[in-house]
Design a protein around this motif. Structure first.
Motif, short mmCIF file in Angstrom:
data_model
loop_
_atom_site.label_atom_id
_atom_site.label_comp_id
_atom_site.label_asym_id
_atom_site.label_seq_id
_atom_site.Cartn_x
_atom_site.Cartn_y
_atom_site.Cartn_z
N ASN A 137 0.82 -1.22 0.00
CA ASN A 137 0.00 0.00 0.00
C ASN A 137 0.85 1.27 0.00
OD1 ASN A 137 -2.34 -1.46 -0.07
ND2 ASN A 137 -2.92 -1.08 2.07
N ASP A 138 2.14 1.14 0.32
CA ASP A 138 3.04 2.30 0.23
C ASP A 138 3.24 2.72 -1.22
OD1 ASP A 138 3.46 2.46 2.97
OD2 ASP A 138 5.19 1.10 2.91
N ASP A 139 3.03 1.78 -2.14
CA ASP A 139 3.27 2.06 -3.56
C ASP A 139 1.98 2.42 -4.26
OD1 ASP A 139 5.97 1.49 -3.18
OD2 ASP A 139 5.62 -0.66 -3.47
N ILE A 140 1.14 3.17 -3.60
CA ILE A 140 -0.15 3.58 -4.15
C ILE A 140 0.06 4.54 -5.33
CG2 ILE A 140 -0.33 5.44 -2.43
CD1 ILE A 140 -3.37 4.96 -2.37
N ILE A 141 -0.70 4.27 -6.39
CA ILE A 141 -0.61 5.10 -7.60
C ILE A 141 -1.73 6.14 -7.52
CG2 ILE A 141 -0.65 5.12 -10.12
CD1 ILE A 141 -0.07 2.00 -9.90
N VAL A 142 -1.37 7.41 -7.44
CA VAL A 142 -2.39 8.45 -7.31
C VAL A 142 -2.85 8.90 -8.70
CG1 VAL A 142 -1.64 9.20 -5.04
CG2 VAL A 142 -0.64 10.25 -7.10
N HIS A 143 -3.86 9.75 -8.74
CA HIS A 143 -4.37 10.28 -10.00
C HIS A 143 -3.23 10.97 -10.76
CE1 HIS A 143 -6.71 12.94 -12.70
NE2 HIS A 143 -7.60 11.96 -12.65
N PRO A 144 -3.19 10.82 -12.09
CA PRO A 144 -2.08 11.40 -12.87
C PRO A 144 -1.84 12.88 -12.57
CG PRO A 144 -3.40 9.97 -14.26
CD PRO A 144 -4.08 10.01 -12.92
N SER A 145 -2.90 13.63 -12.29
CA SER A 145 -2.73 15.06 -12.03
C SER A 145 -2.02 15.32 -10.71
CB SER A 145 -4.10 15.75 -12.02
OG SER A 145 -4.85 15.32 -10.89
N GLN A 146 -1.93 14.28 -9.86
CA GLN A 146 -1.31 14.47 -8.53
C GLN A 146 0.07 13.83 -8.46
OE1 GLN A 146 -4.36 12.46 -6.25
NE2 GLN A 146 -5.42 14.38 -5.79
N GLN A 147 0.45 13.14 -9.54
CA GLN A 147 1.72 12.43 -9.48
C GLN A 147 2.87 13.42 -9.45
OE1 GLN A 147 1.49 9.51 -12.65
NE2 GLN A 147 -0.18 8.44 -11.60
N GLY A 148 3.91 13.10 -8.66
CA GLY A 148 5.06 13.96 -8.54
C GLY A 148 4.96 14.93 -7.37
#
Lengths: 179, 571
Positions: free
Chosen positions: B557-568
């Protein structure tokens, strides 16, 4: 009944086994429910013995030797307890239990093997329960380990038909009550 | 009083207070359908037995009472196996009655014979093969007792045809002893020592989370939960099965955890020093990679089913209890965590950085599925019940519909049964006719059980169905896009085949379609005005939309992929 020392593990019993003495309702399909539960949860059964409990036709006692390596004992007991037809479960650690099993074997005899067979039977404390000119049927009621020993000893004879009942067990007297 | 077994069966259901039965007759159950004509019980004639089972589930989840389904032997019985399995996974109280061939024919491969008690042994809480008419009242009373007490679940009663045709002297068990269930003891005395240890763990914690599962709803413990949460000030997460157990509008609510959970809910579990699990079972869809789940947390595990303890995750304190009684006991002891100021500051910063978002909708379409759900929710009256199928639309509904009340969210969690939504909505509406019921469905799911809209129209059950039509088996498409290098294998369905509007109309429903924002607003308003017949809306949504956040299967769960607009963004 004199207390038996715990003889440890053998080739036939699991490294960490537990004996579950399970009181169940004597109804159609109860054994299938238990077997099905063990199969679908991936719990290993090493032996199973079933008979009516005491004088009540209403209940049966199932003695199950389970492999406590295949799943935590707590899981096995917890899941078993959810079966509605299971009334009570007593978990007997091998050291706290008196275990007995019955072995029957028919061995083909001839002049060449008769002496060594009689020696083997005498050493094991087995009794001859049936004979004919070419074969004997013998019986041993004893600890699972003693049955294991006799079974291994009989491997040197050809033409052996051997049956074991699977063990039954009761708590050792004078021990703390099992949980 | 002498009754036939069939009459005794119906009278027993009446005795249990059953008002509705979902079913479909056939040869072996035929005798039971005759006295049904003279009964006060409402029978809803389904078009497929799977529909009967899911309707009974929807009824049960909306009302808290056992749902009842009745079908014939053989294929009638096997067709209801999926709902039974679904109810077993989600601990939904069901009583399923199946006809069986006559006792003398059992085991002979008779016409429409099948061993349904054998088939359902592993997916029922218990089942009965009734051997004599005299035993019918006991079997029915015991079935309802088993289905609704302890950890609820489905119970099946298989009744041979000669048993329902023979005579019995009417009786009905008046005490639990007469149910003859010597191995069933659902009442658990609270372990005071475990309560003390739980209080101690809570007192030592600085980063606790209330991990709320479906058991909180099953045990009607939402008032206790609210009181406990507000007194202690702890953050709350509600699993997919517990949406609605704690108001989404509450400032202590972080949302849904899990594979498609809110970033803050997922991360709060990961960083917690104490999880108080309330009727949850550490499902793999919540924990992700189990060895990496909430690695620094102690666990207080409250569950009515002791087999849940240490099954997946070690419990530092195992408290066998229904959720309400456990929370009352903890409250009585004044269980209070240490200062949570730093914990809440951390939580608020995650909420600020990673809120649930979706891309702005465009005027001309295609529609954003998340926006469609949010728009329906905005125009829905309070207390509206929402059902769903399984897939992307289900996750979006769980994310973007704000649930304020218990039993307003009805979905298939553990089993993940596509096609659950439409029949579950019908069952929910039968149980709660005072409520508006929306089914948020996918095009793939809709095609699996849509025939039950014929039932809904014929029986006067006006549900509303929103198909988020992206022309794909969307969740599988999402996995193929993300994890199979966009190699799309057998996931395309077409937006136009079938024509959902015509199909709805053919089933006697109102069929509507929306392809752009203006149409979307108009059709939702139109659907909300229709209260006499079922409405089906074909919302044309963007096929490329994916569900975020996402934790890949088997990942931490540490490697959660967030919405593309929030990545980075800095974490």
């Amino acid at each position: 009944m004199s207390p038996e020392p715990f003889l440890g593990t053998t080739s036939r019993t699991p490294v960490r086994h537990h004996i579950l003495s399970v009181l169940v309702e004597n109804k159609a399909g109860v054994l299938a429910r238990i077997a099905g539960l063990f199969a679908r949860r991936g719990f290993n059964i090493y032996s199973l013995a079933v008979a009516p409990a005491e004088s009540h036709a209403r209940f049966s006692r199932v003695t199950i030797v389970v492999d406590a390596e295949s799943a935590p004992l707590e899981q096995i007991v917890g899941q078993l307890d959810k079966l509605v037809n299971v009334v009570a479960i007593t978990d007997l650690a091998p050291a706290d239990a008196v275990e007995r099993e019955l072995l029957l074997a028919t061995i083909q005899t001839n002049t060449a093997n008769r002496t060594s067979l009689l020696d083997t039977l005498a050493n094991a404390g087995a009794a001859i329960v049936d004979v004919d000119p070419g074969a004997v049927t013998v019986m041993l009621a004893g600890t699972p380990a003693s049955c294991d020993q006799l079974e291994r000893a009989l491997e040197s004879f050809s033409d052996v038909e051997l049956h074991r009942t699977g063990r039954v067990a009761l708590p050792r007297l004078g021990e703390a009550a099992p949980q | 009083m002498q009754l036939t077994g069939a009459e005794a069966l119906i009278k027993s259901l009446e005795q249990q207070g059953v008002d509705s039965v979902f079913g479909l007759p056939g040869g072996a159950i035929l005798p039971v359908y005759d006295p049904l004509l003279d009964s006060s019980i409402r029978h809803i004639l389904v078009r497929h037995e799977q529909g009967a089972g899911h309707m009974a589930e929807g009824y049960a989840m909306a009302t808290g009472r056992a749902g009842v389904a009745m079908v014939t032997s053989g294929p009638g019985a096997t067709n209801i196996v999926t709902p039974i399995g679904n109810a077993h996974m989600d601990s939904t109280p069901l009583v399923v009655i199946t006809g069986q061939v006559a006792t003398g024919s059992i085991g002979t491969d008779a016409f429409q014979e099948c061993d349904i008690t054998g088939i359902t042994m592993g997916i029922t809480k218990h089942n009965f093969l009734v051997q004599s008419a005299q035993e019918i009242p006991r079997a029915v009373a015991a079935a309802f007792h088993l289905a609704t007490t302890g950890r609820p679940g489905p119970v099946l009663i298989d009744v041979p045809k000669d048993v329902t045709q023979s005579m019995m002297d009417w009786w009905y068990p008046s005490t639990i002893e007469e149910y003859d269930l010597p191995g069933y003891r659902p009442e658990i005395a609270l372990d005071e020592d475990a309560v003390d240890r739980a209080v101690q763990l809570i007192a030592e914690s600085e980063r606790p989370v209330l991990y709320v599962g479906g058991g909180t709803l099953k045990s009607n413990a939402t008032n206790e939960l609210l009181a406990f949460a507000e007194r202690t000030g702890m953050p709350v997460v509600t699993t997919l099965m517990a949406r609605g157990a704690f108001p989404d509008s509450h400032e202590q609510h972080l949302g849904m955890p899990g594979m498609h959970g809110v970033y803050t809910a997922v991360t709060a579990l990961q960083r917690a020093d104490l999880l108080i699990s309330l009727g949850a079972r550490f499902d793999d869809r919540v924990t992700g990679k189990i060895s990496a789940f909430a690695a620094g947390a102690k666990v207080i595990h409250v569950d009515i089913d002791r087999a849940e303890f240490n099954k997946v995750r070690h419990a530092d304190v195992a408290l066998q209890s229904n959720v309400g009684a456990a929370l009352r006991a903890l409250d009585a002891q004044g269980a209070t965590p240490a200062s949570m100021d730093a914990w809440w500051r951390e939580i608020r910063s995650w909420q600020e950085t990673y809120p649930l978002v979706y891309d702005e909708p465009t005027l001309e379409g295609p529609l954003r599925p998340q926006h469609v759900i949010a728009s329906i929710a905005e125009k829905a009256e309070p207390g509206t019940i929402v059902t769903s199928g399984v897939g992307q639309h289900q996750m979006w509904a769980a994310q973007f519909w704000d649930f304020e009340e218990p039993r307003t969210w009805i979905n298939s969690g553990g089993a993940g049964t596509m096609g659950f939504g439409v029949p579950a909505a019908i069952g929910a509406k039968v149980g709660r006719p005072d409520r508006t019921v929306w089914c948020i469905d996918g095009d793939g799911c809709f095609q699996m059980t849509a025939q039950e809209l014929v039932t809904a129209r014929a029986e006067g059950i006006p549900i509303k169905v929103a198909i988020l039509n992206n022309a794909y088996l969307g969740m599988v498409r999402q996995w193929q896009e993300m994890f199979y290098e966009e190699r799309y294998s057998e996931v395309y369905l077409s937006a136009d085949l079938p024509d959902y509007v015509k199909w709805a109309e053919a089933m006697g429903c109102v069929g509507l379609r929306a392809t752009n924002l203006k149409e979307m607003d108009d059709v939702i308003d139109e659907a909300n005005k229709i209260n006499d017949v079922p409405v089906v809306i074909d919302f044309r949504t963007d096929s490329s939309e994916k569900v975020f956040p996402m934790v890949a299967s088997g990942a931490s769960n540490d490697d959660i992929i967030v919405h593309p607009s929030q990545q980075g963004r800095a974490r």
